[in-house]
Design an enzyme around this catalytic site. Structure first.
Site, PDB file in Angstrom:
ATOM      1  N   SER A 130       0.804  -1.375  -0.074  1.00 23.52           N
ATOM      2  CA  SER A 130       0.016  -0.083  -0.086  1.00 23.52           C
ATOM      3  C   SER A 130       0.806   1.290   0.113  1.00 23.52           C
ATOM      4  O   SER A 130       2.021   1.309   0.737  1.00 23.52           O
ATOM      5  CB  SER A 130      -0.910   0.008   1.214  1.00 23.52           C
ATOM      6  N   LYS A 184      -4.132  -6.581   3.638  1.00 21.12           N
ATOM      7  CA  LYS A 184      -4.371  -5.688   2.591  1.00 21.12           C
ATOM      8  C   LYS A 184      -5.795  -5.122   2.179  1.00 21.12           C
ATOM      9  O   LYS A 184      -6.096  -3.921   1.793  1.00 21.12           O
ATOM     10  CB  LYS A 184      -3.426  -6.097   1.596  1.00 21.12           C
ATOM     11  N   HIS A 187      -7.387  -3.199   4.871  1.00 20.19           N
ATOM     12  CA  HIS A 187      -6.786  -2.021   4.595  1.00 20.19           C
ATOM     13  C   HIS A 187      -7.601  -1.091   3.544  1.00 20.19           C
ATOM     14  O   HIS A 187      -8.036   0.063   3.930  1.00 20.19           O
ATOM     15  CB  HIS A 187      -5.322  -2.205   4.319  1.00 20.19           C
ATOM     16  N   ASN A 188      -7.770  -1.872   2.482  1.00 17.78           N
ATOM     17  CA  ASN A 188      -8.357  -0.935   1.545  1.00 17.78           C
ATOM     18  C   ASN A 188      -9.968  -0.740   1.874  1.00 17.78           C
ATOM     19  O   ASN A 188     -10.350   0.318   1.229  1.00 17.78           O
ATOM     20  CB  ASN A 188      -8.328  -1.759   0.030  1.00 17.78           C
ATOM     21  N   GLU A 191      -9.748   2.071   3.930  1.00 15.77           N
ATOM     22  CA  GLU A 191      -9.514   3.333   2.865  1.00 15.77           C
ATOM     23  C   GLU A 191     -10.922   3.751   2.532  1.00 15.77           C
ATOM     24  O   GLU A 191     -10.959   5.089   2.272  1.00 15.77           O
ATOM     25  CB  GLU A 191      -8.331   2.897   2.010  1.00 15.77           C
TER      26      GLU A 191
END
Length: 473
Positions: A130, A184, A187-188, A191
Site C-alpha cells: 500500500s 491488505k 486496509h483497502n 480506506e
C-alpha cells in the site's frame, strides 16, 4: 547470464517500475521482465539506466539471473493473469524458490496457489503493498503472507524497502497463505470508509454553510494539524486548493461526481457478512460509490423527487464546523474498530496469528490510510492484545464521550437538510447498537417464530433454552 540479482520483478507498470527503483536504491540488484519487450527496453533505457537493474528479454533469462533461492515478484493484474505467469514460471524454478504476488489478489486465490505450489516445494507469498505510486518508490507499507521459512529469505529485502516510522519498518510478517492479502483487503476497506467520511464532512460544510473550496481547504488543513492528521486529510487539503487552469474554478468543482472502485471494498464487505461481522461504515462507503456511478439516473430523479425545504443555516456556523470535525473523528474510530473486529474473525476462521499491534504499526507510514491516531491503536492492542473492540479501549471510549454530542448534531443537520451522510449515520447507528444492552431484536425474533417457527429464548430462562409459540391460537 550470471545469477547475481537479489530479486526479480515481472510486470513493469508504474507500481512495478517504482518498486524496482526502490529496491535498487536500497542496495539490491534487481532483474526485470515484462511480457511486452518494448516496455522492458523503454524502462532499461530511461528510468533504469545506469542502475543495478538487469533487464531480461525472456522469462528464461530472467530466472537465470536470480540468486538462489530465487525470488520472483509478480506485479500484474489480479486473477487469471497471475495464474498465467505462475504457470510459465514454475517449470523454470526449483524447490526452495519463492514466487511473490504483490498485487491486490483475492485472498482465497492466494490460499489456493500457496497450497498448489507448496506441493512442488516452492514458497508462494501474497504480499499486500500500500502507498500508491509514491509509496512504491519511496517506501510503502508491506503486508506479507506465506511460509515462515520463505519469509526468512524475503525479510531483509522487504523490511528495508518499506516505509519507516520512529525507526520501525512498516513491514511485518502477517501469517500463513492468504493472511497478507487479507490484511491488505481490509486496509483497502478502511480506506473506502475514510474517504467517504471525509467526503461527507465536505458535503455538509459545502451544502449547509455554502463554503467554497478554498475555505474548505483551510478548514481541512487546520484539522490535519490535530487529531485528524492523516495522508488522506493532507491530500484533501491540497485537492480543495487546486485551481482548474481551463476555467479558473476550483478543480474539484468541475470533476464529475461519479466514483470508481476496483473490487477490494466489495470483497471486504462480502466476507464480513459471511462471517457475521457488522461492517456498516465500510458497507455504506461501498454503496455510496455504487450510487454515485448512477449519475444519469440520479440527475433525472433530482428533477422529480421532492427535497426538504431548506433555508439559510440559522445556527452557529463555527459550532457546526466543529461538529462535523467531531463526527468525522468519531466515525473514523468506528470504521477502524469494525475493520479490526473483521481481522480477528478471519484470523480465527483461517488459523492466522494476526497481531493487531503490528498491523497498526505498519499502517502508520507508507500506506494510504496512514494517520497519527494509528499510534493510539497500536498502544491499545499492546495494552490489551485480547481487546474485543477498539471502542472499549479507555482512550477511544473517552474520545467518543467527548465527540458524540457533536456527532449527533452533524448527522441531524445533514438529515434535516436532505444531505446524504450514509457513513456518518451508519457509524453512529453501529455505536448506538453496540452500546445498547437491549435491542428490538426481541420483536424480530418473535416475528421469525410467528412465520417460520424459528423459536426464541426467554430472559427468565437459561441461555440456550429455546421456545416456540403458536401465535394464531
Amino acid at each position: 547470464m550470471s545469477a547475481n540479482c537479489d530479486i526479480g520483478l515481472i510486470g513493469l507498470a508504474v507500481m512495478g517500475e517504482n518498486l524496482v527503483l526502490n529496491m535498487e536504491s536500497k542496495g539490491f540488484t534487481v532483474a526485470v521482465y515484462n511480457r511486452t519487450t518494448a516496455v522492458t527496453d523503454k524502462f532499461a533505457q530511461n528510468r533504469a539506466k545506469g542502475k543495478n537493474i538487469v533487464p531480461a528479454q525472456t522469462l528464461e533469462d530472467f530466472v537465470k539471473s536470480l540468486k538462489r533461492p530465487r525470488k520472483a515478484q509478480i506485479m500484474v493484474k489480479a486473477g487469471a493473469p497471475v495464474d498465467a505467469v505462475i504457470d510459465q514460471l514454475v517449470p523454470l524454478l526449483e524447490a526452495g524458490d519463492i514466487i511473490i504476488d504483490g498485487g491486490n489478489s483475492l485472498w482465497t486465490d492466494t490460499q489456493r496457489r500457496e497450497k498448489a505450489l507448496a506441493a512442488k516445494g516452492i514458497h508462494y507469498f501474497g504480499v499486500g503493498v500500500s502507498g500508491g505510486e509514491e509509496g512504491a518508490l519511496k517506501g510503502p507499507s508491506i503486508m506479507p503472507g506465506g511460509s515462515k521459512q520463505g519469509w526468512e529469505s524475503l525479510a531483509p529485502i522487504y523490511t528495508k524497502i518499506s516505509a519507516h516510522v520512529d525507526g520501525e519498518s512498516c513491514c511485518r510478517y502477517m501469517g500463513a497463505d492468504g493472511a497478507g492479502h487479507y490484511v491488505k483487503m481490509v486496509h483497502n476497506g478502511i480506506e473506502y470508509g475514510d474517504m467517504q467520511l471525509i467526503c461527507e464532512g465536505y458535503s455538509i460544510l459545502k451544502n449547509v454553510l455554502g463554503l467554497e473550496a478554498a475555505e474548505l481547504s483551510t478548514i481541512f488543513g487546520e484539522w490535519n494539524g490535530g487529531e485528524l492528521n492523516s495522508y488522506l486529510m493532507e491530500i484533501t487539503t491540497q485537492i480543495l486548493a487546486k485551481k482548474d487552469q481551463e476555467t479558473g474554478k476550483a478543480l474539484v468543482d468541475v470533476i464529475v461526481d461519479r466514483a470508481g472502485q476496483k473490487g477490494t471494498g466489495k470483497w471486504t464487505v462480502g466476507h464480513a457478512v459471511e462471517m457475521g461481522c457488522p461492517l456498516s461504515t465500510i458497507s455504506a462507503a461501498v454503496e455510496a460509490r455504487i450510487l454515485s456511478s448512477m449519475k444519469e439516473e440520479r440527475v433525472a430523479a433530482s428533477a422529480q423527487l421532492p427535497a426538504p425545504a431548506t433555508t439559510a443555516y440559522a445556527g452557529d456556523r463555527k459550532a457546526l464546523i466543529e461538529a462535523v470535525r467531531d463526527a468525522l473523528y468519531a466515525s473514523k474510530i468506528v470504521s477502524y474498530a469494525q475493520g479490526f473486529v473483521q481481522l480477528g474473525a478471519a484470523a480465527k476462521q483461517y488459523g492466522w496469528e494476526l497481531h493487531f499491534g503490528d498491523i497498526a504499526t505498519i499502517w502508520r507510514g507508507g500506506c494510504i490510510i496512514r494517520a497519527h491516531f494509528l499510534n493510539r491503536i497500536k498502544q491499545a492492542y499492546e495494552l490489551n492484545p485480547s481487546l474485543k473492540n477498539l471502542l472499549l479501549d479507555p482512550y477511544f471510549t473517552q474520545i467518543i464521550a467527548k465527540t458524540q454530542e457533536n456527532w449527533r448534531l452533524a448527522v441531524s443537520v445533514a438529515v434535516t437538510n436532505g444531505i446524504a451522510v450514509p457513513a456518518f449515520a451508519s457509524s453512529l447507528a453501529y455505536y448506538d447498537s453496540y452500546r445498547s444492552a437491549r435491542l428490538p431484536a426481541n420483536l424480530l425474533q418473535a416475528q421469525r417464530d410467528f412465520f417460520g417457527a424459528h423459536t426464541y429464548e426467554r430472559i427468565d430462562k437459561p441461555v440456550g433454552q429455546f421456545f416456540h409459540t403458536e401465535w394464531m391460537q
